[in-house]
Scaffold this active site. Structure first.
Site, mmCIF file in Angstrom:
data_model
loop_
_atom_site.group_PDB
_atom_site.id
_atom_site.type_symbol
_atom_site.label_atom_id
_atom_site.label_comp_id
_atom_site.label_asym_id
_atom_site.label_seq_id
_atom_site.Cartn_x
_atom_site.Cartn_y
_atom_site.Cartn_z
ATOM 1 N N HIS A 90 4.748 12.508 -9.612
ATOM 2 C CA HIS A 90 5.142 13.874 -9.249
ATOM 3 C C HIS A 90 6.412 13.796 -8.408
ATOM 4 O O HIS A 90 6.940 12.699 -8.160
ATOM 5 C CB HIS A 90 4.001 14.621 -8.563
ATOM 6 C CG HIS A 90 3.508 14.016 -7.275
ATOM 7 N ND1 HIS A 90 4.299 13.872 -6.163
ATOM 8 C CD2 HIS A 90 2.297 13.515 -6.925
ATOM 9 C CE1 HIS A 90 3.602 13.333 -5.183
ATOM 10 N NE2 HIS A 90 2.383 13.089 -5.640
ATOM 11 N N HIS A 122 6.882 11.234 -5.460
ATOM 12 C CA HIS A 122 7.273 9.860 -5.809
ATOM 13 C C HIS A 122 8.758 9.810 -6.174
ATOM 14 O O HIS A 122 9.501 8.916 -5.758
ATOM 15 C CB HIS A 122 6.460 9.341 -7.004
ATOM 16 C CG HIS A 122 4.979 9.483 -6.841
ATOM 17 N ND1 HIS A 122 4.225 10.270 -7.668
ATOM 18 C CD2 HIS A 122 4.128 8.960 -5.927
ATOM 19 C CE1 HIS A 122 2.953 10.207 -7.281
ATOM 20 N NE2 HIS A 122 2.872 9.428 -6.235
ATOM 21 N N CYS A 153 -11.418 4.365 2.659
ATOM 22 C CA CYS A 153 -10.975 5.537 1.885
ATOM 23 C C CYS A 153 -10.306 5.038 0.609
ATOM 24 O O CYS A 153 -9.286 4.344 0.677
ATOM 25 C CB CYS A 153 -9.993 6.400 2.687
ATOM 26 S SG CYS A 153 -9.256 7.709 1.654
ATOM 27 N N CYS A 182 -6.690 6.317 0.026
ATOM 28 C CA CYS A 182 -5.675 5.542 0.769
ATOM 29 C C CYS A 182 -5.774 4.057 0.453
ATOM 30 O O CYS A 182 -4.903 3.293 0.842
ATOM 31 C CB CYS A 182 -5.848 5.689 2.276
ATOM 32 S SG CYS A 182 -5.749 7.348 2.930
ATOM 33 N N CYS A 213 -11.199 11.563 5.860
ATOM 34 C CA CYS A 213 -9.848 10.997 5.900
ATOM 35 C C CYS A 213 -8.869 12.163 6.101
ATOM 36 O O CYS A 213 -8.937 13.151 5.379
ATOM 37 C CB CYS A 213 -9.554 10.286 4.577
ATOM 38 S SG CYS A 213 -7.801 9.992 4.321
ATOM 39 N N HIS A 232 -6.816 12.745 2.735
ATOM 40 C CA HIS A 232 -7.510 13.177 1.521
ATOM 41 C C HIS A 232 -8.587 14.234 1.754
ATOM 42 O O HIS A 232 -9.140 14.781 0.796
ATOM 43 C CB HIS A 232 -8.076 11.953 0.771
ATOM 44 C CG HIS A 232 -6.979 11.080 0.237
ATOM 45 N ND1 HIS A 232 -6.440 10.035 0.955
ATOM 46 C CD2 HIS A 232 -6.264 11.157 -0.914
ATOM 47 C CE1 HIS A 232 -5.461 9.483 0.256
ATOM 48 N NE2 HIS A 232 -5.337 10.136 -0.880
ATOM 49 N N LYS A 238 0.499 17.843 2.143
ATOM 50 C CA LYS A 238 1.184 16.850 1.321
ATOM 51 C C LYS A 238 0.904 17.140 -0.155
ATOM 52 O O LYS A 238 -0.247 17.267 -0.564
ATOM 53 C CB LYS A 238 0.672 15.460 1.678
ATOM 54 C CG LYS A 238 1.270 14.355 0.841
ATOM 55 C CD LYS A 238 0.773 13.004 1.319
ATOM 56 C CE LYS A 238 1.275 11.895 0.421
ATOM 57 N NZ LYS A 238 0.232 11.101 -0.184
ATOM 58 N N LYS A 256 -1.303 14.749 -6.539
ATOM 59 C CA LYS A 256 -1.958 14.985 -7.828
ATOM 60 C C LYS A 256 -3.452 15.185 -7.627
ATOM 61 O O LYS A 256 -4.078 15.997 -8.297
ATOM 62 C CB LYS A 256 -1.724 13.793 -8.764
ATOM 63 C CG LYS A 256 -0.409 13.899 -9.508
ATOM 64 C CD LYS A 256 -0.553 14.743 -10.764
ATOM 65 C CE LYS A 256 0.784 15.160 -11.300
ATOM 66 N NZ LYS A 256 1.174 14.704 -12.580
HETATM 67 N N1 MSP Z 1 0.696 2.036 -3.869
HETATM 68 C C1 MSP Z 1 0.906 2.468 -2.543
HETATM 69 C C2 MSP Z 1 2.198 1.890 -1.978
HETATM 70 C C3 MSP Z 1 2.287 0.410 -2.006
HETATM 71 S S1 MSP Z 1 3.821 -0.136 -1.430
HETATM 72 C C4 MSP Z 1 3.613 -1.741 -1.205
HETATM 73 C C5 MSP Z 1 0.986 3.978 -2.507
HETATM 74 N N2 MSP Z 1 1.306 4.562 -3.660
HETATM 75 S S2 MSP Z 1 1.424 6.153 -3.901
HETATM 76 O O1 MSP Z 1 1.521 6.350 -5.319
HETATM 77 O O2 MSP Z 1 0.405 6.843 -3.206
HETATM 78 O O3 MSP Z 1 2.839 6.527 -3.413
HETATM 79 C C6 MSP Z 1 3.233 6.347 -2.129
HETATM 80 C C7 MSP Z 1 4.624 6.863 -1.911
HETATM 81 O O4 MSP Z 1 4.993 7.959 -2.776
HETATM 82 C C8 MSP Z 1 4.714 7.472 -0.532
HETATM 83 O O5 MSP Z 1 4.862 6.522 0.459
HETATM 84 C C9 MSP Z 1 5.945 8.290 -0.690
HETATM 85 O O6 MSP Z 1 7.043 7.433 -0.664
HETATM 86 C C10 MSP Z 1 5.764 8.881 -2.079
HETATM 87 N N3 MSP Z 1 5.040 10.145 -2.020
HETATM 88 C C11 MSP Z 1 3.832 10.446 -2.566
HETATM 89 N N4 MSP Z 1 3.543 11.746 -2.308
HETATM 90 C C12 MSP Z 1 4.534 12.288 -1.592
HETATM 91 C C13 MSP Z 1 4.815 13.566 -1.080
HETATM 92 N N5 MSP Z 1 4.013 14.595 -1.249
HETATM 93 N N6 MSP Z 1 5.990 13.721 -0.421
HETATM 94 C C14 MSP Z 1 6.882 12.709 -0.260
HETATM 95 N N7 MSP Z 1 6.645 11.502 -0.715
HETATM 96 C C15 MSP Z 1 5.465 11.257 -1.371
HETATM 97 O O7 MSP Z 1 0.788 4.546 -1.450
#
Ligand code: MSP
Length: 531
Positions: A21, A24, A130, A133, A155, A158, A311, A314
């Site tokens: 989304h 990311h 969690c 997370c 959490c 979440h 935040k 998905k």
């Molecule tokens: N897989 C772990 C990260 C491992 S790094 C060694 C993870 N993945 S995640 O798919 O949840 O994505 C994390 C990252 O996506 C966040 O740290 C951020 O950079 C980005 N984001 C996910 N949702 C977000 C928002 N709603 N807003 C901004 N960034 C977001 O955690």
């Protein structure tokens, strides 16, 4: 002496439990703009992104879809995660998947080293976990629930209770690193940014660190420990290592991978969302210290894209796919909007109305209009041949001086990941040049041959300004600025836009007289309606 080391920037690797989304895409876009800027400064750069494929969260998504986890991740990576990089126009140097053999082997090797160094032991973990997370929660991490979870601890990210675990795992002796981490952060106060993130990390470490499981005995989808294959590496202690395994940690000496590692390590920036700060600013440097490796120079934690104050995610069904926005506005406007409208490091909300308003005011009417007026006038009044400028007046000298100031502000800002300051500096220069055109009234000058010389000066000044703007915005909006570069006829004279250096951008008079200027497509076509 110049730093011979390449500028190495990473994004987090994203979970492939679902499709990407805009949250990311936001992180990857920021990393892409930062690294394109560095390349444009002439620095060697390595920009890494990728996907995090192991763990319970991904396994459960695959189970729910009724497919094997490997099939699930293969499908999502090829259908969604790799394509999104093209959608947002990211120029990453590599893409790591944690199911790749290079990663698996090097993760195993890394933990052998840490174990040999005495930082791994077997013990029982009892406590909350969690899955959202993928985190062993500490007392103090959970908050009072509401709604269906009223009266329970949940959490905070979440909004649901953590699962209770009891399993015999291998532990990482994190507690041994409290003092070294504190000393490291005292010595390197910029190693965690922004400042609020630094303070949070330091106060967390000061409370004392407890040892943490580095393996899971009740999870199957992961990288087996080499000394105890019945257990898999805890997903975070597998994922964080991607920053090292992807650039050749543990490669045979003398190989290209080993050379790459030597030329990039340590990372200059591990870019993360603030949700995963503790992993990156506490566990990750401690792991590296345990293996005798240098920790990252800087962990930057940006804010969240919010929907309804929460935040975007998905799992809460609030995720917006990048294609939804890019389909309407294009990748350049997407990149521009998120880095311009939200101060990097703070939270921000996306709205179609705000996006449309800024697109129209700043891109279509601001930069787009300046470019189309300038190229149209050179075509109309000078047959598409850039005129020579003689006898500059104060008005032109003000533009030249303003450009110098623009670069002086934009360069440190982009280097510092302060994108909005850098973007606004260039935008203000665009506004100034638009004002200059309005004041000089070239359409009036064109009516009288007596003013031919003056018209030449005005046209040349605007085109030269656009040359500089194209270069300064190229890292941010590569497609549109490449198009502008073509319309200005600059490529034939000065070479590819990506080869233009930030240090030279303010040098006035680079586009020579006679350059062929053409009027092409609108850089930012007007968009009448949004959903
Ligand atoms: N897989 C772990 C990260 C491992 S790094 C060694 C993870 N993945 S995640 O798919 O949840 O994505 C994390 C990252 O996506 C966040 O740290 C951020 O950079 C980005 N984001 C996910 N949702 C977000 C928002 N709603 N807003 C901004 N960034 C977001 O955690």
């Amino acid at each position: 002496m110049a730093d011979p080391k390449a500028f190495y920037l990473t994004t987090p690797i994203y979970y492939v439990n679902d499709a990407p989304h805009i949250g990311h895409a936001y992180t990857t876009t920021a990393g892409d703009v930062a690294t394109r800027w560095r390349r444009q400064r002439g620095e060697d750069v390595w920009f890494l992104t990728g996907v995090d494929e192991h763990g319970t969260k991904v396994q459960r998504a695959a189970d729910a879809a009724g497919v094997a986890p490997q099939d699930w991740v293969d499908r999502l990576v090829s259908q969604a995660w790799r394509p999104v990089l093209e959608t947002i126009d990211a120029a990453n140097d590599d893409f790591i998947r944690t199911t790749e053999p290079r990663h698996r082997e090097r993760v195993q090797r890394f933990w052998e080293v840490v174990r040999d160094n005495g930082y791994v032991y077997s013990a029982e973990y009892v406590g909350p976990y969690c899955v959202g997370c993928e985190e062993f929660k500490l007392s103090g991490d959970l908050v009072e629930g509401s709604g269906e979870f009223e009266g329970q601890l949940v959490c905070p990210v979440h909004g649901r209770p953590a699962e209770e675990l009891q399993e015999t795992n291998w532990f990482f002796r994190l507690s041994a690193f409290s003092d070294r981490l504190l000393a490291h952060y005292e010595e390197h106060p910029d190693a965690v940014q922004p400042r609020s993130a630094y303070n949070e990390v330091v106060s967390f470490i000061r409370q004392g660190l407890v040892d943490i499981s580095m393996s899971r005995s009740s999870v199957a989808w992961g990288i087996p420990l080499s000394w105890d294959p019945a257990q898999v590496t805890y997903v975070w202690f597998d994922a964080l290592l991607n920053y090292a395994t992807a650039v050749g940690y543990g490669a045979e000496p003398g190989t290209r991978d080993a050379e790459l590692f030597a030329s990039v390590w340590p990372p200059d920036v591990n870019l993360v969302g603030k949700d995963i700060l503790r992993f990156h600013a506490v566990y990750w440097p401690a792991m590296l210290m345990a293996a005798g490796l240098e920790p990252p120079r800087r962990v930057f934690a940006h804010g969240w894209l919010l929907v309804g104050g929460e935040k975007m995610s998905k799992s809460k069904l609030t995720g917006i796919a990048p294609e939804q926005i890019i389909g309407t506005f294009g990748s350049d406007a997407f990149r521009y909007y998120f880095l311009r409208a939200i101060a990097f490091g703070q939270d921000g909300s996306f709205s179609w109305e705000d996006m449309h308003a800024r697109y129209t005011a700043e891109l279509a009417n601001g930069l787009g209009n300046l470019a189309s007026r300038a190229t149209a006038m050179v075509v109309r009044y000078r047959d598409g041949s850039l005129p020579a400028a003689h006898d500059l007046t104060d008005a032109e000298h003000r533009i030249i001086a303003a450009l110098e100031r623009t670069v002086e502000v934009a360069d440190p800002a982009f280097c510092d990941l302060d994108f909005s300051t850098g973007i606004v500096a260039v935008k203000e220069f665009i506004d100034l040049v638009n004002l200059y055109v309005t004041e000089q009234e070239p359409w009036v000058l064109a009516k009288d041959d007596q003013h031919a010389g003056r018209l030449d000066v005005v046209l040349a000044t605007v085109c030269e300004s656009l040359r500089a703007i194209a270069v300064l915005y190229n890292p941010l909006m590569p497609k549109a600025m490449g198009e502008l570069w073509d319309q200005l006829g600059a490529g034939g004279q000065l070479g590819p836009i990506a080869d233009q250096r930030i240090a030279d951008v303010a040098r006035w008079g680079q586009l020579p007289p006679g350059t062929r200027v053409t009027k092409g497509e609108a850089l930012f076509p007007r968009i009448e309606e949004v959903e």
